[in-house]
Structures are given as structure tokens and as C-alpha cells.
Design a protein around this motif. Structure first.
Motif, mmCIF file in Angstrom:
data_model
loop_
_atom_site.group_PDB
_atom_site.id
_atom_site.type_symbol
_atom_site.label_atom_id
_atom_site.label_comp_id
_atom_site.label_asym_id
_atom_site.label_seq_id
_atom_site.Cartn_x
_atom_site.Cartn_y
_atom_site.Cartn_z
ATOM 1 N N ASP A 197 0.841 -1.208 0.000
ATOM 2 C CA ASP A 197 0.000 0.000 0.000
ATOM 3 C C ASP A 197 0.873 1.254 0.000
ATOM 4 O O ASP A 197 0.609 2.207 -0.748
ATOM 5 N N ASN B 118 11.234 3.982 -4.515
ATOM 6 C CA ASN B 118 10.721 2.833 -3.766
ATOM 7 C C ASN B 118 11.801 1.808 -3.416
ATOM 8 O O ASN B 118 11.477 0.704 -2.990
ATOM 9 N N ASN C 199 2.481 1.712 -3.426
ATOM 10 C CA ASN C 199 1.538 2.236 -4.418
ATOM 11 C C ASN C 199 1.340 3.739 -4.242
ATOM 12 O O ASN C 199 1.277 4.485 -5.230
ATOM 13 N N LYS C 200 1.250 4.207 -2.987
ATOM 14 C CA LYS C 200 1.088 5.637 -2.747
ATOM 15 C C LYS C 200 2.323 6.405 -3.195
ATOM 16 O O LYS C 200 2.216 7.488 -3.770
ATOM 17 N N ARG C 201 3.510 5.839 -2.910
ATOM 18 C CA ARG C 201 4.758 6.523 -3.286
ATOM 19 C C ARG C 201 4.920 6.554 -4.819
ATOM 20 O O ARG C 201 5.475 7.497 -5.357
ATOM 21 N N THR C 202 4.436 5.487 -5.491
ATOM 22 C CA THR C 202 4.522 5.447 -6.949
ATOM 23 C C THR C 202 3.651 6.543 -7.551
ATOM 24 O O THR C 202 4.049 7.224 -8.502
ATOM 25 N N ILE C 203 2.460 6.736 -6.979
ATOM 26 C CA ILE C 203 1.556 7.789 -7.459
ATOM 27 C C ILE C 203 2.210 9.156 -7.280
ATOM 28 O O ILE C 203 2.096 10.034 -8.146
ATOM 29 N N LEU C 204 2.921 9.338 -6.158
ATOM 30 C CA LEU C 204 3.598 10.613 -5.890
ATOM 31 C C LEU C 204 4.962 10.701 -6.580
ATOM 32 O O LEU C 204 5.678 11.673 -6.421
ATOM 33 N N GLN C 205 5.334 9.652 -7.303
ATOM 34 C CA GLN C 205 6.600 9.563 -8.030
ATOM 35 C C GLN C 205 7.803 9.717 -7.093
ATOM 36 O O GLN C 205 8.752 10.443 -7.369
#
Length: 195
Positions: A164, A176, A167-173
Motif C-alpha cells: 500500500d 521505492n 503504491n502511494k509513493r509510486t503515485i507521488l513519483q
């Protein structure tokens, strides 16, 4: 400071190896108490301790290669009461001792020679003064009792939380790499546990 009136052992259990019996007797003789040892036909022993004020018998029953003393007693001689306390500690006894003072009673609970609880009793009110808590030991026993299944559940829950977060960090670019390392380690642990 209040003067102790007496010490009453509501419960006293001592288990001694045959080799420890001499040490038990010596403990009291060294403190200048007269002792008398009575040996019965069945191998049981009674050790009588004499102080200026009283005599205190300890009856030991033979169980295999151990001598067991179970009973209760009232001790008025403070020096003798202290020596019995030392014996309970040294020989890892179990006891409930009431130290009686004019206006209150202190109750000591011993397990394996260690005080695990102290309660002050005044009239009809009891107050816990001390209670031993083996928190680390309790946690270790709980962890060991939980077994592998619980550890697998915990790792899966942790992996879900990391996914989870990833996924949030990927959205914020955001990078990871650290999360990916943790996921890799947890996946490896999960693989080992499930195998």
C-alpha cells in the motif's frame, strides 16, 4: 518503625536433595540456633530448631531422593524468622508469609525462593505494594506459543502495508528502493516459513 510481633507462614514448602539437608541444618547452626535431628524408620526426618523463646519443627518426608517439608508455623523470634526467610530463598522454597505488626500485616508470596508479590493488609483493606511481572518472559512464551502460523500472518500483513505504501509513493513519483528491499526480505522469510 513498627516492631514486628510475629511471622506466620500460612504455607511453607521446601524441597531438598539429600545432599542439601546438611546445608539446611548448617544454615541454622551457623546463626547460633540449637538444632535436633530426628530420623524415623521410614527415612523421614524431623529437624527441630530451638531459639530462646520457642522451638520450631520441620518435618521432611522422603520422596525418591528428595526431602519435602510442607506445613505452616508461627514464629515469634525475629532472628529465627529471618533465618527461615533466608532458608526459603536459598533452597528456592514456596511460601506465603504474614509478617504481623501491631496495626497491619505484610503478606509475602514466594515462588522458587523469590518474592513475587507483597500485600499490605490493614483492617479489611489490602494494598498491593509489589508484584513481579515477567513481561519479557510472557512475551517470549506468547511468541513461542503462537507458532509459525501467526508469524506468517504477521509477515503477510506487513507485506500488504508495504505494498500500500509503495503504491502511494509510486503515485507521488517517489523512490521505492527501500520498500522494495523490505518486501524482498519479507518475501524470502515467507517462502522459508511456508516451506
Amino acid at each position: 518503625m513498627a516492631q514486628r510481633v510475629a511471622t506466620e507462614y500460612k504455607k511453607l514448602v521446601l524441597e531438598l536433595q539429600a545432599s542439601e539437608m546438611e546445608s539446611f541444618i548448617h544454615l541454622f547452626q551457623h546463626a547460633e540456633f540449637e538444632t535436633e535431628v530426628r530420623i524415623f524408620e521410614n527415612g523421614e526426618k524431623e529437624i527441630v530448631l530451638f531459639s530462646k523463646e520457642e522451638q520450631l519443627p520441620f518435618s521432611f518426608k522422603l520422596n525418591g531422593n528428595k526431602y519435602t517439608c510442607e506445613g505452616a508455623c508461627m514464629i515469634r523470634d525475629v532472628k529465627l524468622a529471618n533465618q527461615v526467610r533466608i532458608a526459603v530463598r536459598k533452597f528456592k522454597g514456596t511460601a506465603i508469609a504474614h509478617r504481623i505488626y501491631p496495626t497491619y500485616t505484610m503478606i509475602y508470596y514466594y515462588v522458587s525462593g523469590n518474592v513475587i508479590k507483597i500485600v499490605e493488609q490493614k483492617q479489611d483493606r489490602e494494598t498491593i505494594v509489589f508484584e513481579y511481572k515477567d513481561t519479557l518472559g510472557d512475551m517470549q512464551r506468547l511468541f513461542e506459543a503462537s507458532g509459525v502460523e501467526d508469524e506468517i500472518k504477521w509477515i503477510r500483513m506487513h507485506i500488504d502495508q508495504l505494498l500500500d505504501l509503495r503504491n502511494k509513493r509510486t503515485i507521488l513519483q517517489l523512490p521505492n528502493a527501500k520498500i522494495d528491499r523490505q518486501l524482498n526480505e519479507l518475501s524470502h522469510q515467507l517462502f522459508i516459513l511456508e516451506a
